[in-house]
Design an enzyme around this catalytic site. Structure first.
Site, PDB file in Angstrom:
ATOM      1  N   LYS A 129      24.202  28.767  79.764  1.00  0.00           N
ATOM      2  CA  LYS A 129      23.280  29.527  80.597  1.00  0.00           C
ATOM      3  C   LYS A 129      23.759  30.397  81.471  1.00  0.00           C
ATOM      4  O   LYS A 129      23.290  31.680  81.931  1.00  0.00           O
ATOM      5  CB  LYS A 129      22.255  28.347  81.205  1.00  0.00           C
ATOM      6  CG  LYS A 129      20.836  29.065  81.486  1.00  0.00           C
ATOM      7  CD  LYS A 129      19.902  27.865  82.144  1.00  0.00           C
ATOM      8  CE  LYS A 129      18.490  28.366  82.407  1.00  0.00           C
ATOM      9  NZ  LYS A 129      17.566  27.242  82.872  1.00  0.00           N
ATOM     10  N   GLU A 136      12.594  23.537  65.017  1.00  0.00           N
ATOM     11  CA  GLU A 136      13.738  24.337  64.831  1.00  0.00           C
ATOM     12  C   GLU A 136      14.229  24.310  63.339  1.00  0.00           C
ATOM     13  O   GLU A 136      14.834  25.365  62.754  1.00  0.00           O
ATOM     14  CB  GLU A 136      14.757  24.025  65.689  1.00  0.00           C
ATOM     15  CG  GLU A 136      14.903  24.115  67.256  1.00  0.00           C
ATOM     16  CD  GLU A 136      14.174  23.178  67.936  1.00  0.00           C
ATOM     17  OE1 GLU A 136      13.617  22.203  67.421  1.00  0.00           O
ATOM     18  OE2 GLU A 136      13.902  23.217  69.037  1.00  0.00           O
ATOM     19  N   PHE A 194      21.720  17.257  80.982  1.00  0.00           N
ATOM     20  CA  PHE A 194      20.464  17.089  80.234  1.00  0.00           C
ATOM     21  C   PHE A 194      20.600  18.131  79.310  1.00  0.00           C
ATOM     22  O   PHE A 194      20.742  19.144  79.225  1.00  0.00           O
ATOM     23  CB  PHE A 194      19.345  17.477  81.139  1.00  0.00           C
ATOM     24  CG  PHE A 194      18.038  17.294  80.543  1.00  0.00           C
ATOM     25  CD1 PHE A 194      17.335  16.129  80.014  1.00  0.00           C
ATOM     26  CD2 PHE A 194      17.359  18.456  80.527  1.00  0.00           C
ATOM     27  CE1 PHE A 194      16.370  16.244  79.386  1.00  0.00           C
ATOM     28  CE2 PHE A 194      15.910  18.463  80.068  1.00  0.00           C
ATOM     29  CZ  PHE A 194      15.522  17.459  79.186  1.00  0.00           C
ATOM     30  N   GLN A 195      20.152  17.678  78.034  1.00  0.00           N
ATOM     31  CA  GLN A 195      20.052  18.555  76.502  1.00  0.00           C
ATOM     32  C   GLN A 195      21.488  19.110  76.341  1.00  0.00           C
ATOM     33  O   GLN A 195      21.403  20.234  75.995  1.00  0.00           O
ATOM     34  CB  GLN A 195      18.972  19.647  76.813  1.00  0.00           C
ATOM     35  CG  GLN A 195      17.667  18.841  76.948  1.00  0.00           C
ATOM     36  CD  GLN A 195      16.329  19.859  76.307  1.00  0.00           C
ATOM     37  OE1 GLN A 195      16.452  21.087  77.045  1.00  0.00           O
ATOM     38  NE2 GLN A 195      15.220  19.416  75.885  1.00  0.00           N
ATOM     39  N   MET A 211      10.911  13.070  41.467  1.00  0.00           N
ATOM     40  CA  MET A 211      12.240  13.045  41.156  1.00  0.00           C
ATOM     41  C   MET A 211      12.910  11.649  41.379  1.00  0.00           C
ATOM     42  O   MET A 211      13.363  11.092  40.405  1.00  0.00           O
ATOM     43  CB  MET A 211      13.013  14.247  41.702  1.00  0.00           C
ATOM     44  CG  MET A 211      14.259  14.264  41.044  1.00  0.00           C
ATOM     45  SD  MET A 211      14.018  14.698  38.993  1.00  0.00           S
ATOM     46  CE  MET A 211      14.096  16.417  39.064  1.00  0.00           C
TER      47      MET A 211
END
Lengths: 586, 184
Positions: free
Chosen positions: A164, A52, A114-115, A482
């Protein structure tokens, strides 16, 4: 148009109505209804990323190279949290994004489902604005409002979190004509009295300069054109931040190069010694100012910014102008023209003479080599061999990024995509995917380091899947360069964990991922290898093995002022360079 | 030598200390929507600003507007930042600096519980009368006083109650409004 549809269909319809062609995303349980809606239409093409974070960076690259809003679709929980780095990056660099996140059904919110995660809570400080949609009636308005907020004023990312059940719910969709947000009205026109005062101050300046930033790029191509006009009219020298490169052509004699921590000597010295500073669309960031109490002590400062909170944040300015760069520049050009203004010729001549003296120090010079490829040389050759093509450059973060900024010269805006504010390693590869998608015929190069590129390496698969011939040009010095440079400079050369151990064979890796791998180790082979890379019409992983210990100069060292830069000179060790008077300039 | 000489291991300049802290009262008119208070508070905590007092309540139900009154301290530059940062939040309609406008009234309400017998009880009641505090609850061994006024008046009253058997104080925080006919 007004018709009944599901929430999921509204998401895609709103995107289509906003002119969105590409959507970067990754499916999951809480966004499946939206993926169903994607399946049923052809207007919006979904680009499947591999992580993502990559989706958000790709959308950023897309947005920055086109000036349009980038779109992202991710699922709830880990989908949303993985997007957070990209959202923060977009907030820091003012990139317009709309990110749709799925959420567990309304009745499960707060249940540790969940999630499930508190997406609006987590993204509140890393977005310009965010929404949790609780009623289907609000969804069409919120979707369009999100695009409006993302793209207007100071652009930024907007998250719309959609449970949802709202995606399944049916409602009436229509594109709203106006937005009820009475509190959100970005000011475009600058205060004319302040602009007049600024022009007056500029007329009487003896040692003026323009200091411009990403705001000019964000304001659109017109802003860059107006900036060029004003710089020509006034005859002032101009420098720019990392974010602003390309707004003014680097080939122009009035261009002094980038300023700041790794900026050119002439730009930083001019900042320190100027008497009138015209800051347009930049924000006096700490990488620009160095030591604040020694920053440009003798100058009157004009600051043009669309975001009032950027003004007087770090540096007190004399003439603040809140407004869009293009609008304010238009007024400045008009006032300068109609009042037939002319800067004082004699003092301008003296000022340019001084600048030429600083230029003569050739602060970007490095010691050339026939044995190893110097990273600066690699960028120079890359520039020479691609400058006549339709080229877009993205970068990761680190030494290679600074060398790219110093040695790749940009003549046009929107050609340079780099993570400036947040400094996100792993930005460049996915960003180049977004850029290539927006410009399929152009040459898109991600100038990378071997450490950064491994952070989002998997997006090479995305490029392969969609036949995006991005070129990943890795300056491979076997170090987090760096970090190594700072350890050398500030931590007694104790290279704690900054060595790139167990590096992959990038050529084999490319082949395993169905891309093309090229390795180059000798300066003499470089031109040929770069030409090979350009000629391939597939994604290329270019492993350019460079000098392991080269440092990025010039540099304003720890907490020093602009006139205390150190220059690179391979003959002298860094420790000596810091203390030795001869290396401290002026 | 300058006191702000940075340490040699950080590029970041040390915090400038030249300006004195001042206290300002800000009235912030916001959309009355979920999360708006979290945005305001998150801004203060995220950027390291101070909150001395905070009151929030819906003011116009039909317009879905709430008024947040926040008392904050910082250097003049930080106060200006706070106002600009607040103004930048999408649901914020207006930010008015009540301290800067100079013509504002600030009030706070406190409920003060005092427990005691005999002389202490009489003295508490007498002082309450002098401060125009009302008795809103009483038992044979306690009072709850309601007092309204400026913060310093309330603090003075609470200080006086301390030796007389102060149990606890509940304060609303400051509400502010501008004098004169104009609205914000």
């Amino acid at each position: 148009m007004t018709r009944e549809m599901t929430g999921a269909e509204m998401v895609i319809q709103a995107m289509a109505d906003q002119g969105v062609k590409h959507l970067f995303g990754y499916p999951g349980g809480a966004v499946l209804p939206i993926y169903d809606a994607i399946f049923a239409q052809k207007e919006v093409q979904h680009i499947l990323v591999r992580h993502e974070q990559g989706a958000v960076h790709a959308a950023e690259g897309y947005a920055r190279s086109t000036g349009k809003v980038g779109c992202v679709l991710v699922t709830s929980g880990p989908g949303a949290t993985n997007a957070v780095t990209g959202l923060t990056d977009a907030l820091c660099d003012s990139i317009p994004l709309v990110c749709i996140t799925g959420q567990v059904p309304t009745h499960l919110i707060g249940n540790d489902a969940f999630q499930e995660c508190d997406t609006v809570g987590i993204t509140r400080p890393c977005t310009k604005h965010n929404y949790l949609v609780k009623r289907i009636e609000d969804l069409p308005r919120i979707l369009h409002e999100a695009f409006h907020i993302a793209s207007s004023g100071r652009p930024g990312p907007v998250v719309v979190d959609i449970p949802k059940d709202i995606q399944f719910a049916k409602g009436v969709y229509s594109k709203p004509k106006e937005f009820p947000h009475t509190g959100y009205k970005p000011k475009l026109k600058g205060d004319l009295e302040a602009i007049k005062a600024a022009v007056e101050l500029m007329t009487h300046a003896k040692r003026p300069l323009f200091y411009t930033g990403g705001g000019v790029i964000n304001s659109g191509k017109n802003a860059s054109a107006l900036l060029r006009e004003l710089v020509k009219l006034t005859g002032f020298p101009i420098t720019s931040t990392l974010m602003g490169l390309g707004a003014f052509p680097a080939a122009d004699p009035q261009w002094m190069g980038m300023l700041g921590m790794h900026g050119t000597l002439e730009a930083n010295m001019a900042m320190h010694d100027c008497d009138v500073m015209v800051c347009i669309g930049a924000r006096f960031d700490d990488r620009i100012t160095g030591r604040v109490d020694a920053f440009s002590p003798g100058s009157k400062k004009i600051h043009v910014d669309i975001d009032a909170s950027s003004i007087n944040k770090n540096i007190k300015v004399d003439i603040p102008i809140v407004g869009d760069c293009a609008h304010v520049l238009e007024d400045m050009v008009r006032l300068w023209r109609t009042q037939a203004k002319q800067a004082d010729k004699k003092s301008m001549g003296d000022w340019w003479k001084q600048i030429d003296k600083w230029r003569a120090r050739k602060s970007l010079a490095y010691r050339a080599s026939n044995e190893v490829i110097k990273p600066q040389y690699a960028i120079q050759r890359l520039y020479e061999l691609t400058k006549d093509k339709d080229t877009y450059i993205t970068t990761e973060v680190g030494q290679h990024q600074m060398w790219a900024a110093q040695f790749y010269h940009f003549q046009e805006p929107n050609r340079w995509m780099t993570s400036g504010g947040l400094g996100t390693m792993g930005y460049g590869l996915p960003a180049s995917v977004g850029v290539q998608l927006a410009h399929p015929k152009s040459l898109v190069i991600d100038i990378a380091g071997e450490a950064s590129v491994q952070m989002t390496m998997q997006e090479l698969s995305t490029a392969v899947q969609y036949r995006l011939p991005i070129k990943i040009f890795i300056l491979n010095n076997g170090y987090m360069g760096m970090v190594r440079q700072w350890q050398e400079l500030l931590h007694g050369s104790r290279y704690s964990e900054s060595y790139s151990e167990a590096l992959p064979d990038f050529v084999k890796l490319a082949e395993a991922m169905h891309a093309v791998g090229i390795r180059c180790e000798k300066p003499g082979d470089l031109d040929h290898a770069i030409k090979d890379m350009i000629a391939v019409d597939r994604p290329v992983l270019f492993d350019c093995v460079v000098d392991k210990v080269e440092n990025c100069f010039p540099m304003i060292p720890s907490g020093k002022a602009h006139n205390e830069m150190i220059l690179g000179d391979s003959g002298v060790s860094l420790d000596d360079a810091i203390t030795e008077e001869g290396k401290m300039l002026v | 030598m300058n006191a702000n000489v940075p340490s040699s291991t950080s590029h970041y300049p040390t915090a400038p200390t030249a300006q004195r802290d001042v206290t300002h009262t800000l009235s912030v008119l916001v959309d009355n929507e979920p999360g708006v208070l979290a945005r305001v508070i998150g801004l203060f905590s995220g950027r390291g600003y101070n909150i001395e007092s905070l009151t929030v309540s819906e003011t116009e139900h039909a317009k879905h507007l709430s008024l947040i009154t926040v008392v904050t301290t910082g250097t003049p530059m930080v106060i200006e930042q706070i106002k600009n940062q607040l103004d930048r939040l999408v649901p914020v309609h207006r930010v008015v600096d009540m301290t800067l406008s100079g013509r504002s009234i600030e009030r706070e309400l406190a409920m003060v519980k005092v427990r005691g017998k005999g002389d202490n009880r009489v003295e508490a009641l007498r002082l309450a009368d002098a401060f125009r505090a009302r008795v809103i609850d009483a038992t044979t061994e306690s009072f709850v006083f309601e007092i309204t006024g400026k913060s310093d008046k309330i603090e003075q009253f609470v200080a006086l109650m301390l030796p007389l058997g102060l149990v606890e104080v509940s304060r609303t925080g400051i509400a502010a409004i501008a004098r004169g006919p104009e609205g914000m």
